[in-house]
Write a protein that holds these residues in place. Sequence first.
Motif, PDB file in Angstrom:
ATOM      1  N   LEU A  69       0.908  -1.094   0.044  1.00 22.63           N
ATOM      2  CA  LEU A  69       0.043   0.008  -0.051  1.00 22.63           C
ATOM      3  C   LEU A  69       0.740   1.414   0.211  1.00 22.63           C
ATOM      4  O   LEU A  69       1.852   1.123   0.701  1.00 22.63           O
ATOM      5  CB  LEU A  69      -0.918  -0.091   1.206  1.00 22.63           C
ATOM      6  N   VAL A  70       0.508   2.101  -0.943  1.00 23.97           N
ATOM      7  CA  VAL A  70       1.255   3.483  -0.808  1.00 23.97           C
ATOM      8  C   VAL A  70       0.289   4.552  -0.503  1.00 23.97           C
ATOM      9  O   VAL A  70      -0.885   4.654  -1.155  1.00 23.97           O
ATOM     10  CB  VAL A  70       1.795   3.676  -2.192  1.00 23.97           C
ATOM     11  N   PHE A  71       0.659   5.589   0.307  1.00 18.09           N
ATOM     12  CA  PHE A  71      -0.493   6.509   0.880  1.00 18.09           C
ATOM     13  C   PHE A  71       0.392   7.739   0.787  1.00 18.09           C
ATOM     14  O   PHE A  71       1.285   7.800   1.895  1.00 18.09           O
ATOM     15  CB  PHE A  71      -1.200   6.320   1.773  1.00 18.09           C
ATOM     16  N   PRO A  72       0.137   8.796  -0.228  1.00 15.87           N
ATOM     17  CA  PRO A  72       0.997   9.867  -0.048  1.00 15.87           C
ATOM     18  C   PRO A  72       0.867  10.969   0.970  1.00 15.87           C
ATOM     19  O   PRO A  72       1.578  12.012   0.826  1.00 15.87           O
ATOM     20  CB  PRO A  72       0.563  10.384  -1.623  1.00 15.87           C
ATOM     21  N   ASN A  73      -0.155  11.015   1.679  1.00 17.79           N
ATOM     22  CA  ASN A  73      -0.440  11.814   2.906  1.00 17.79           C
ATOM     23  C   ASN A  73      -0.570  11.375   4.347  1.00 17.79           C
ATOM     24  O   ASN A  73      -1.785  11.632   4.932  1.00 17.79           O
ATOM     25  CB  ASN A  73      -1.711  12.695   2.406  1.00 17.79           C
ATOM     26  N   HIS A  74       0.509  10.508   4.587  1.00 20.73           N
ATOM     27  CA  HIS A  74       0.491   9.524   5.943  1.00 20.73           C
ATOM     28  C   HIS A  74       0.561  10.883   6.830  1.00 20.73           C
ATOM     29  O   HIS A  74       1.367  12.250   6.813  1.00 20.73           O
ATOM     30  CB  HIS A  74       1.660   8.922   5.793  1.00 20.73           C
ATOM     31  N   GLY A  75      -0.325  10.871   7.980  1.00 24.78           N
ATOM     32  CA  GLY A  75      -0.274  11.858   8.971  1.00 24.78           C
ATOM     33  C   GLY A  75      -1.264  13.128   8.618  1.00 24.78           C
ATOM     34  O   GLY A  75      -1.561  13.953   9.392  1.00 24.78           O
ATOM     35  N   ASP A  76      -1.817  12.880   7.318  1.00 25.66           N
ATOM     36  CA  ASP A  76      -2.874  14.160   6.937  1.00 25.66           C
ATOM     37  C   ASP A  76      -2.024  15.596   7.095  1.00 25.66           C
ATOM     38  O   ASP A  76      -2.794  16.682   7.713  1.00 25.66           O
ATOM     39  CB  ASP A  76      -4.024  13.945   7.838  1.00 25.66           C
ATOM     40  N   ARG A  98      -6.148  -4.839   8.585  1.00 25.72           N
ATOM     41  CA  ARG A  98      -4.686  -5.041   8.961  1.00 25.72           C
ATOM     42  C   ARG A  98      -3.906  -3.702   9.091  1.00 25.72           C
ATOM     43  O   ARG A  98      -2.859  -3.581   9.546  1.00 25.72           O
ATOM     44  CB  ARG A  98      -3.968  -5.891   8.021  1.00 25.72           C
ATOM     45  N   VAL A  99      -4.686  -2.552   8.840  1.00 26.56           N
ATOM     46  CA  VAL A  99      -4.168  -1.447   9.101  1.00 26.56           C
ATOM     47  C   VAL A  99      -4.286  -0.931  10.568  1.00 26.56           C
ATOM     48  O   VAL A  99      -5.696  -0.560  10.894  1.00 26.56           O
ATOM     49  CB  VAL A  99      -4.676  -0.320   8.144  1.00 26.56           C
ATOM     50  N   ASP A 100      -3.327  -0.910  11.336  1.00 21.45           N
ATOM     51  CA  ASP A 100      -3.700  -0.685  12.862  1.00 21.45           C
ATOM     52  C   ASP A 100      -3.613   0.869  13.100  1.00 21.45           C
ATOM     53  O   ASP A 100      -4.166   1.064  14.245  1.00 21.45           O
ATOM     54  CB  ASP A 100      -2.467  -1.392  13.635  1.00 21.45           C
ATOM     55  N   ASP A 101      -3.164   1.592  12.301  1.00 24.74           N
ATOM     56  CA  ASP A 101      -3.181   3.079  12.625  1.00 24.74           C
ATOM     57  C   ASP A 101      -4.555   3.709  12.256  1.00 24.74           C
ATOM     58  O   ASP A 101      -5.023   3.642  11.135  1.00 24.74           O
ATOM     59  CB  ASP A 101      -2.171   3.651  11.763  1.00 24.74           C
ATOM     60  N   GLY A 102      -5.332   4.183  13.438  1.00 23.63           N
ATOM     61  CA  GLY A 102      -6.604   4.345  13.203  1.00 23.63           C
ATOM     62  C   GLY A 102      -6.842   5.595  12.210  1.00 23.63           C
ATOM     63  O   GLY A 102      -7.533   5.855  11.543  1.00 23.63           O
ATOM     64  N   LEU A 103      -5.770   6.723  12.179  1.00 20.67           N
ATOM     65  CA  LEU A 103      -5.543   7.625  11.559  1.00 20.67           C
ATOM     66  C   LEU A 103      -5.620   7.491  10.076  1.00 20.67           C
ATOM     67  O   LEU A 103      -6.429   7.878   9.234  1.00 20.67           O
ATOM     68  CB  LEU A 103      -4.712   9.030  11.977  1.00 20.67           C
ATOM     69  N   LEU A 104      -4.806   6.435   9.760  1.00 21.42           N
ATOM     70  CA  LEU A 104      -4.393   6.022   8.382  1.00 21.42           C
ATOM     71  C   LEU A 104      -5.923   5.224   7.937  1.00 21.42           C
ATOM     72  O   LEU A 104      -6.216   5.559   6.660  1.00 21.42           O
ATOM     73  CB  LEU A 104      -3.350   5.052   8.364  1.00 21.42           C
ATOM     74  N   ARG A 105      -6.448   4.545   8.636  1.00 20.62           N
ATOM     75  CA  ARG A 105      -7.636   3.905   8.304  1.00 20.62           C
ATOM     76  C   ARG A 105      -8.803   4.914   7.903  1.00 20.62           C
ATOM     77  O   ARG A 105      -9.499   4.710   6.658  1.00 20.62           O
ATOM     78  CB  ARG A 105      -8.291   2.870   9.201  1.00 20.62           C
ATOM     79  N   GLU A 106      -8.857   5.858   8.672  1.00 20.06           N
ATOM     80  CA  GLU A 106      -9.717   7.215   8.529  1.00 20.06           C
ATOM     81  C   GLU A 106      -9.493   7.758   7.186  1.00 20.06           C
ATOM     82  O   GLU A 106     -10.428   7.956   6.377  1.00 20.06           O
ATOM     83  CB  GLU A 106     -10.023   8.435   9.589  1.00 20.06           C
ATOM     84  N   LEU A 107      -8.218   8.065   6.991  1.00 17.09           N
ATOM     85  CA  LEU A 107      -7.825   8.544   5.626  1.00 17.09           C
ATOM     86  C   LEU A 107      -8.128   7.680   4.450  1.00 17.09           C
ATOM     87  O   LEU A 107      -8.313   8.172   3.226  1.00 17.09           O
ATOM     88  CB  LEU A 107      -6.374   9.050   5.695  1.00 17.09           C
ATOM     89  N   LEU A 108      -7.844   6.340   4.590  1.00 21.14           N
ATOM     90  CA  LEU A 108      -8.242   5.519   3.610  1.00 21.14           C
ATOM     91  C   LEU A 108      -9.629   5.647   3.181  1.00 21.14           C
ATOM     92  O   LEU A 108     -10.025   5.530   2.026  1.00 21.14           O
ATOM     93  CB  LEU A 108      -7.793   4.117   4.051  1.00 21.14           C
ATOM     94  N   TRP A 109     -10.493   5.577   4.364  1.00 17.08           N
ATOM     95  CA  TRP A 109     -11.873   5.464   3.759  1.00 17.08           C
ATOM     96  C   TRP A 109     -12.482   6.812   3.427  1.00 17.08           C
ATOM     97  O   TRP A 109     -13.209   7.000   2.452  1.00 17.08           O
ATOM     98  CB  TRP A 109     -12.702   5.399   5.297  1.00 17.08           C
ATOM     99  N   MET A 110     -11.718   8.050   3.730  1.00 20.50           N
ATOM    100  CA  MET A 110     -12.001   9.225   3.262  1.00 20.50           C
ATOM    101  C   MET A 110     -11.679   9.451   1.570  1.00 20.50           C
ATOM    102  O   MET A 110     -12.439   9.757   0.812  1.00 20.50           O
ATOM    103  CB  MET A 110     -11.220  10.301   3.916  1.00 20.50           C
ATOM    104  N   SER A 111     -10.445   8.501   1.161  1.00 17.24           N
ATOM    105  CA  SER A 111      -9.966   8.630   0.023  1.00 17.24           C
ATOM    106  C   SER A 111     -10.917   7.778  -0.978  1.00 17.24           C
ATOM    107  O   SER A 111     -11.218   8.020  -1.954  1.00 17.24           O
ATOM    108  CB  SER A 111      -8.425   8.024  -0.103  1.00 17.24           C
TER     109      SER A 111
END
Length: 211
Positions: A69-76, A98-111
């Motif tokens: 997985l690549v996410f270009p805005n980690h940490g928002d 499997r994404v333990d980071d809650g903020l990253l999961r939120e950003l992925l749902w937003m994306s």
Amino acid sequence: RWQATDGVLSDLVVEQTAPADHPTLRPHAMELALGRDRNGHLQIESLPAWVDGPRTVLPEVRGREVPDLVFPNHGDHAYAKIALDERSLDYVRRRLDRVDDGLLRELLWMSLWEMVRDRQLRSTEYLAIGRDRLGVEPDLDILDMALDRVALAISRYVPEVRREAEAHAWFDAAMANLTGATAGDRQILWARSAISVAATTADVARLADAV
């Protein structure tokens, strides 16, 4: 966009676009997340990235192992909408839990939602991912946000010829998750979701029996 040779990255480019009614490309200071699945968890390597203009090459990633997985805005940190590449989207479809980071999961749902709005992801696919993944989402704020967008997807984005079938499929999923939920707040969220999409006489009758 990225390319790989023999299991390692050979090129990674961040492409930036702007809407036609406001065609302004801004520079962004970002954290680029390279995620790799290890033992049932996504391990994140975060790299600083300065994105400027329509196409930014990131040579520092060359030679690194191919990510899942690549996410270009980690940490928002950047004000931007992110469209996932195909491999990252496939990982989200199958293994978002499997994404333990809650903020990253939120950003992925937003994306995912922004991709639906920008016609880069079908609304029916968004709903399918939700049926597969939201039942195990531990964060109630993320669940609440995603369920609101599910209702919006069904009412505004699903083609009319498929709306009743998609609403019924989601109703079934919501009722199953309601039955399996133990926490009061989680039960309330799933009950509201079932109520918001009930589209057939049988669905409404089932709701009445549940009450």
